[in-house]
Motif scaffolding. Structure first.
Motif, PDB file in Angstrom:
ATOM      1  N   GLU A   1       0.842  -1.186   0.000  1.00  0.00           N
ATOM      2  CA  GLU A   1       0.000   0.000   0.000  1.00  0.00           C
ATOM      3  C   GLU A   1       0.886   1.247   0.000  1.00  0.00           C
ATOM      4  O   GLU A   1       1.895   1.308   0.694  1.00  0.00           O
ATOM      5  N   ILE A   2       0.499   2.227  -0.784  1.00  0.00           N
ATOM      6  CA  ILE A   2       1.253   3.470  -0.819  1.00  0.00           C
ATOM      7  C   ILE A   2       0.333   4.620  -0.432  1.00  0.00           C
ATOM      8  O   ILE A   2      -0.887   4.523  -0.557  1.00  0.00           O
ATOM      9  N   THR A   3       0.927   5.656   0.072  1.00  0.00           N
ATOM     10  CA  THR A   3       0.142   6.818   0.466  1.00  0.00           C
ATOM     11  C   THR A   3      -0.268   7.590  -0.776  1.00  0.00           C
ATOM     12  O   THR A   3       0.565   7.954  -1.597  1.00  0.00           O
ATOM     13  N   ASN A   4      -1.566   7.843  -0.905  1.00  0.00           N
ATOM     14  CA  ASN A   4      -2.040   8.603  -2.062  1.00  0.00           C
ATOM     15  C   ASN A   4      -1.564  10.043  -1.985  1.00  0.00           C
ATOM     16  O   ASN A   4      -1.476  10.624  -0.905  1.00  0.00           O
ATOM     17  N   VAL A   5      -1.260  10.583  -3.102  1.00  0.00           N
ATOM     18  CA  VAL A   5      -0.885  11.992  -3.181  1.00  0.00           C
ATOM     19  C   VAL A   5      -1.883  12.681  -4.094  1.00  0.00           C
ATOM     20  O   VAL A   5      -2.501  12.045  -4.950  1.00  0.00           O
ATOM     21  N   PRO A   6      -2.081  13.985  -3.936  1.00  0.00           N
ATOM     22  CA  PRO A   6      -3.040  14.682  -4.801  1.00  0.00           C
ATOM     23  C   PRO A   6      -2.545  14.729  -6.243  1.00  0.00           C
ATOM     24  O   PRO A   6      -1.342  14.792  -6.502  1.00  0.00           O
ATOM     25  N   SER A   7      -3.489  14.655  -7.170  1.00  0.00           N
ATOM     26  CA  SER A   7      -3.135  14.828  -8.573  1.00  0.00           C
ATOM     27  C   SER A   7      -3.114  16.318  -8.903  1.00  0.00           C
ATOM     28  O   SER A   7      -3.614  17.151  -8.146  1.00  0.00           O
TER      29      SER A   7
END
Length: 440
Positions: free
Chosen positions: A4-10
């Motif tokens: 799992e990776i931390t989502n970042v804003p697009s």
């Protein structure tokens, strides 16, 4: 599967100071104006016919689209033209709520723009297959003729020379040639001859040739080329099929460079066959559709490069090289969504010996157009296409937008910021990445 990776804003078109904001405010209206001028020329070539009236109507709709962007109108649901992707566009728009041209995810907004344009032609009677960018793409190739001829000559002397089969090169020379050919594909969207590979085996062997290679690599900010080489080299002599998938970017000179790269991979034995993935309708101005390959071959023949055109045609006839389309490439999804939205295509990429992804848009979709810290590992930014996916990904991309990962450490990042201030190394097109993920 992947961790799992931390989502970042697009990136959004409302993000201040970003390439996204500049594109939405300035470039999009200019792009639509170019389309208006193209259909105006086409209309002027017709007499008073129903087809003429229809293209005049399309011209008016393009004018209104341009005005929508300028006044920052709300994005609206797309008209149904019978294609399955329309429902996906509309569902995504519904899920995101109210969006405007200057306040929307850049990736979605830009794909939406080109899908809106395609609708004008796909819902018409006389203009369903019309390529509003055809003139532009073909004139670009014609203007690149000097570069085409020079590169064709070099390729014929080195890669297609029966007197010196490149399958028989020693390991060091084979490696250096691989580096040269891969960098050719990387910088293929530039027609500046100074960026083209020299390709002479004698030069590559010399200290001068190696120094030139090292110099050209200084602007490659994430360079995994040796990892790719070691992976391909270890399976080169096996009898197993080594099919490679190459997801194309631009038509014209870049397509020519990509076709030569594909031919090199076949002739060297690094790959046994290549699929070139194109778009199914005109997309992002210069992206390849199958007809662009036809024009490339016609152009080679008409300019005296018959033997090279015949060789490429032979690859196609034997199935060693083929060009295909898939509707997933023209959706607004990032490639993080491919497992759910295009499972058959995902399975095919898993089965591929290597997948090569050309250009800025493919890179943005691979990384979900995220505002990742630049020191994020490339594999981590790929999400479900990264660790544990089984998909071997080579991204060849000149930096032309806000997203870039794979920078080794903060010290290198500071050095890049000093060398090219104002995010120049991320957006200016002078820097690039050769990023590799082994899918493990």
């Amino acid at each position: 599967m992947h961790k799992e990776i931390t989502n970042v804003p697009s990136v959004w078109t409302s993000n201040r100071g970003t390439m996204a904001q500049e594109t939405a405010k300035s470039r999009w209206p200019k792009l639509v104006q170019g389309m208006i001028e193209d259909v105006c020329i086409t209309g002027a070539e017709l007499g008073p016919t129903p087809a003429f009236e229809e293209i005049k109507s399309i011209q008016g709709k393009l004018q209104r689209l341009k005005e929508e962007i300028i006044i920052d109108d709300e994005l609206r649901q797309l008209e149904d033209d019978g294609s399955a992707d329309i429902a996906a566009y509309n569902r995504m728009l519904l899920d995101m709520g109210k969006l405007t041209w200057l306040h929307c995810p850049w990736l979605y907004g830009e794909c939406y723009l080109y899908r809106r344009v395609q609708l004008l032609f796909s819902t018409s009677t006389s203009w369903k297959g019309y390529d509003v960018f055809k003139r532009q793409k073909e004139s670009t190739l014609v203007m690149s003729q000097k570069a085409v001829e020079e590169l064709a000559s070099r390729f014929t002397q080195v890669v297609a020379n029966p007197a010196q089969p490149i399958k028989n090169l020693d390991d060091e020379l084979a490696r250096l040639l691989f580096v040269e050919m891969t960098e050719l594909a990387l910088w293929g969207n530039a027609t500046d001859l100074s960026l083209l590979t020299k390709l002479s085996l004698e030069e590559i062997q010399s200290l001068q040739g190696r120094a030139a290679i090292e110099k050209s690599q200084q602007n490659i900010v994430d360079n995994d080329i040796l990892d790719v080489w070691h992976y391909l080299r270890k399976t080169q002599s096996t009898k197993t099929k080594r099919h490679i998938d190459l997801v194309l970017d631009n038509a014209g000179f870049e397509l020519f460079a990509d076709v030569l790269y594909a031919a090199y991979l076949i002739e060297s034995g690094l790959g046994t066959s290549i699929t070139l993935h194109a778009k199914c309708f005109p997309w992002f101005v210069s992206d390849v559709i199958p007809n662009d390959m036809d024009f490339l071959l016609e152009n080679l023949r008409s300019t005296g490069l018959n033997s090279l055109a015949t060789q490429i045609k032979r690859y196609l006839e034997l199935g060693l090289m083929r060009i295909e389309v898939d509707p997933f490439w023209t959706t607004a999804y990032s490639f993080h969504d491919i497992i759910v939205e295009a499972p058959v295509l995902f399975q095919r990429l898993q089965d591929s010996h290597l997948t090569i992804w050309k250009g800025d848009l493919n890179y943005r979709k691979l990384t979900r157009d995220g505002l990742w810290p630049h020191t994020t590992a490339f594999k981590s930014s790929l999400g479900p296409l990264g660790e544990g996916s089984g998909v071997k990904i080579l991204a060849l991309r000149t930096n032309k937008s806000d997203t870039c990962v794979g920078i080794e450490n903060e010290q290198k990042l500071k050095s890049l910021d000093r060398e090219a201030p104002g995010m120049g190394w991320v957006r200016g097109g002078k820097h690039a990445v050769i990023s590799f993920s082994d899918g493990c």
